[in-house]
Design an enzyme around this catalytic site. Sequence first.
Site, PDB file in Angstrom:
ATOM      1  N   GLY A  14       0.824  -1.208   0.000  1.00 11.57           N
ATOM      2  CA  GLY A  14       0.000   0.000   0.000  1.00 11.57           C
ATOM      3  C   GLY A  14       0.852   1.249   0.000  1.00 11.57           C
ATOM      4  N   ASP A  64      -1.779  -8.042  -5.419  1.00 15.03           N
ATOM      5  CA  ASP A  64      -2.915  -7.961  -4.502  1.00 15.03           C
ATOM      6  C   ASP A  64      -2.499  -8.659  -3.204  1.00 15.03           C
ATOM      7  OD1 ASP A  64      -5.236  -8.380  -3.050  1.00 15.03           O
ATOM      8  OD2 ASP A  64      -6.451  -8.878  -4.807  1.00 15.03           O
ATOM      9  N   ASN A  91       1.039  -2.658   5.360  1.00 12.33           N
ATOM     10  CA  ASN A  91       0.242  -1.448   5.551  1.00 12.33           C
ATOM     11  C   ASN A  91      -1.036  -1.407   4.713  1.00 12.33           C
ATOM     12  OD1 ASN A  91      -0.018   1.715   5.953  1.00 12.33           O
ATOM     13  ND2 ASN A  91       0.026   1.336   3.736  1.00 12.33           N
ATOM     14  N   SER A 143      -4.871   0.173  13.599  1.00 10.01           N
ATOM     15  CA  SER A 143      -5.685   1.385  13.748  1.00 10.01           C
ATOM     16  C   SER A 143      -6.126   1.489  15.198  1.00 10.01           C
ATOM     17  CB  SER A 143      -6.918   1.298  12.846  1.00 10.01           C
ATOM     18  OG  SER A 143      -7.727   2.454  13.001  1.00 10.01           O
ATOM     19  N   TYR A 157     -14.238  -3.554   9.519  1.00  7.82           N
ATOM     20  CA  TYR A 157     -12.913  -2.918   9.547  1.00  7.82           C
ATOM     21  C   TYR A 157     -12.297  -3.009  10.945  1.00  7.82           C
ATOM     22  CZ  TYR A 157      -9.391   0.810   9.324  1.00  7.82           C
ATOM     23  OH  TYR A 157      -8.231   1.521   9.393  1.00  7.82           O
ATOM     24  N   ALA A 159     -12.979  -5.098  13.304  1.00  6.21           N
ATOM     25  CA  ALA A 159     -12.624  -6.494  13.610  1.00  6.21           C
ATOM     26  C   ALA A 159     -11.309  -6.868  12.934  1.00  6.21           C
ATOM     27  CB  ALA A 159     -13.745  -7.428  13.160  1.00  6.21           C
ATOM     28  N   LYS A 161      -8.844  -4.886  12.159  1.00  6.64           N
ATOM     29  CA  LYS A 161      -7.701  -4.176  12.765  1.00  6.64           C
ATOM     30  C   LYS A 161      -7.369  -4.737  14.151  1.00  6.64           C
ATOM     31  CE  LYS A 161      -6.642  -1.951   9.391  1.00  6.64           C
ATOM     32  NZ  LYS A 161      -5.290  -1.824   8.843  1.00  6.64           N
TER      33      LYS A 161
HETATM   34  P1  NAP Z   1      -5.227   4.745   1.098  1.00  5.80           P
HETATM   35  O1  NAP Z   1      -4.777   6.155   0.991  1.00  5.80           O
HETATM   36  O2  NAP Z   1      -6.553   4.359   0.531  1.00  5.80           O
HETATM   37  O3  NAP Z   1      -4.098   3.799   0.482  1.00  5.80           O
HETATM   38  C1  NAP Z   1      -4.272   2.419   0.506  1.00  5.80           C
HETATM   39  C2  NAP Z   1      -3.083   1.755  -0.168  1.00  5.80           C
HETATM   40  O4  NAP Z   1      -3.252   0.336  -0.086  1.00  5.80           O
HETATM   41  C3  NAP Z   1      -2.978   2.096  -1.647  1.00  5.80           C
HETATM   42  O5  NAP Z   1      -1.620   2.108  -2.027  1.00  5.80           O
HETATM   43  C4  NAP Z   1      -3.699   0.933  -2.306  1.00  5.80           C
HETATM   44  O6  NAP Z   1      -3.287   0.777  -3.661  1.00  5.80           O
HETATM   45  C5  NAP Z   1      -3.243  -0.222  -1.419  1.00  5.80           C
HETATM   46  N1  NAP Z   1      -4.136  -1.375  -1.440  1.00  5.80           N
HETATM   47  C6  NAP Z   1      -5.441  -1.451  -1.107  1.00  5.80           C
HETATM   48  N2  NAP Z   1      -5.908  -2.692  -1.283  1.00  5.80           N
HETATM   49  C7  NAP Z   1      -4.854  -3.444  -1.744  1.00  5.80           C
HETATM   50  C8  NAP Z   1      -4.713  -4.797  -2.127  1.00  5.80           C
HETATM   51  N3  NAP Z   1      -5.733  -5.669  -2.080  1.00  5.80           N
HETATM   52  N4  NAP Z   1      -3.487  -5.227  -2.551  1.00  5.80           N
HETATM   53  C9  NAP Z   1      -2.443  -4.355  -2.607  1.00  5.80           C
HETATM   54  N5  NAP Z   1      -2.526  -3.064  -2.253  1.00  5.80           N
HETATM   55  C10 NAP Z   1      -3.728  -2.606  -1.833  1.00  5.80           C
HETATM   56  O7  NAP Z   1      -5.300   4.284   2.640  1.00  5.80           O
HETATM   57  P2  NAP Z   1      -4.603   4.888   3.950  1.00  5.80           P
HETATM   58  O8  NAP Z   1      -5.565   5.827   4.574  1.00  5.80           O
HETATM   59  O9  NAP Z   1      -3.233   5.345   3.641  1.00  5.80           O
HETATM   60  O10 NAP Z   1      -4.543   3.565   4.867  1.00  5.80           O
HETATM   61  C11 NAP Z   1      -3.390   2.735   4.887  1.00  5.80           C
HETATM   62  C12 NAP Z   1      -3.470   1.842   6.099  1.00  5.80           C
HETATM   63  O11 NAP Z   1      -3.580   2.654   7.263  1.00  5.80           O
HETATM   64  C13 NAP Z   1      -4.674   0.915   6.110  1.00  5.80           C
HETATM   65  O12 NAP Z   1      -4.308  -0.333   6.622  1.00  5.80           O
HETATM   66  C14 NAP Z   1      -5.637   1.627   7.065  1.00  5.80           C
HETATM   67  O13 NAP Z   1      -6.501   0.718   7.686  1.00  5.80           O
HETATM   68  C15 NAP Z   1      -4.678   2.242   8.054  1.00  5.80           C
HETATM   69  N6  NAP Z   1      -5.197   3.391   8.778  1.00  5.80           N
HETATM   70  C16 NAP Z   1      -5.505   4.561   8.141  1.00  5.80           C
HETATM   71  C17 NAP Z   1      -5.950   5.659   8.885  1.00  5.80           C
HETATM   72  C18 NAP Z   1      -6.218   6.996   8.247  1.00  5.80           C
HETATM   73  O14 NAP Z   1      -6.617   7.926   8.943  1.00  5.80           O
HETATM   74  N7  NAP Z   1      -5.991   7.167   6.966  1.00  5.80           N
HETATM   75  C19 NAP Z   1      -6.124   5.535  10.265  1.00  5.80           C
HETATM   76  C20 NAP Z   1      -5.836   4.329  10.881  1.00  5.80           C
HETATM   77  C21 NAP Z   1      -5.358   3.267  10.132  1.00  5.80           C
HETATM   78  P3  NAP Z   1      -4.231   0.067  -4.787  1.00  5.80           P
HETATM   79  O15 NAP Z   1      -5.648   0.488  -4.470  1.00  5.80           O
HETATM   80  O16 NAP Z   1      -3.707   0.578  -6.073  1.00  5.80           O
HETATM   81  O17 NAP Z   1      -4.030  -1.395  -4.619  1.00  5.80           O
END
Ligand code: NAP
Length: 259
Positions: A14, A64, A91, A143, A157, A159, A161
């Site tokens: 990610g 993926d 991530n 998270s 989600y 669950a 995390k």
């Molecule tokens: P994001 O901006 O939507 O980015 C998600 C990344 O994961 C993208 O690079 C996406 O690329 C990749 N991805 C998604 N599904 C995938 C798959 N099946 N295989 C390979 N790559 C995949 O999300 P984010 O907000 O940065 O979140 C990243 C992590 O942080 C997640 O685990 C999320 O639960 C956690 N998190 C985020 C927040 C927040 O406030 N943003 C808070 C707590 C935790 P592609 O779609 O091109 O595959």
Amino acid sequence: MLKTIKGQTVIVTGGSKGIGKGIARVFARQGANLVIVARGEESAQQAIAEFHQHGFNAEYFLADVSNWQEMQKMAEFVREKYGRIDVLCANAGIFPQASLDDMDPENWDEVMNTNLKSLFLSVKAVTPFMKEQSKGRIIVTSSITGPVTGFPGWSHYGASKAGQLGFVKTAAIELARSGITINAIMPGNIYTEGLQDLGQDYLDTMAASIPLNRLGDVEDIGNTALFFASDEAGYITGQTMVVDGGQILPESLEALEGL
Ligand code: NAP
């Protein structure tokens, strides 16, 4: 301090967007050989082009994370190219919202496969190589949502995390004698590209609910990952670090009044 990452090979799943891109940038700045993993080629290419402009050593691998064969190919690709895998930042994740009434079993499976099963698959793919080196660092992006807090629409989600943290504890014991540590970061609300569409009012309201009065930056998470990956953190395993500007601390809205 923390100069030990230079020349190490780091995988960030990610890593093409959001938090993963922030983690990748922090490691790349320290001189790591970086491989970002995502499904979409356009955003992966954009991220790599941006990193190359800064002179970072980075490339992408399309996969993926919920697919076992693709995770195996990812690990083999990195191992063949760099001869070792030092750090895995697991991530990649998704957070579609659906109330319990609206959620169907397919929604549940998609979130579990992408967020939780993927952790098992990516760890299983890289640890044979880390074991050969008798050293490795795994950092999971969990998270606060799930392990600590709840939010309507995110029961699947949350669950997934919380499940990640359960995995981390047992994996830490199984991997410890091989010199591999695994720890999890629990971010609060982090400002990513995806949040821009929600509008300034929404962002201001969110910031006001956080004692440090701002959303987190993706590099706040990157810096924490860098610490867990460092030699200096070598005696820490199976642990979690909340990085949320104090978001989970207030007992009620009154706790923030008059700040
Ligand atoms: P994001 O901006 O939507 O980015 C998600 C990344 O994961 C993208 O690079 C996406 O690329 C990749 N991805 C998604 N599904 C995938 C798959 N099946 N295989 C390979 N790559 C995949 O999300 P984010 O907000 O940065 O979140 C990243 C992590 O942080 C997640 O685990 C999320 O639960 C956690 N998190 C985020 C927040 C927040 O406030 N943003 C808070 C707590 C935790 P592609 O779609 O091109 O595959």
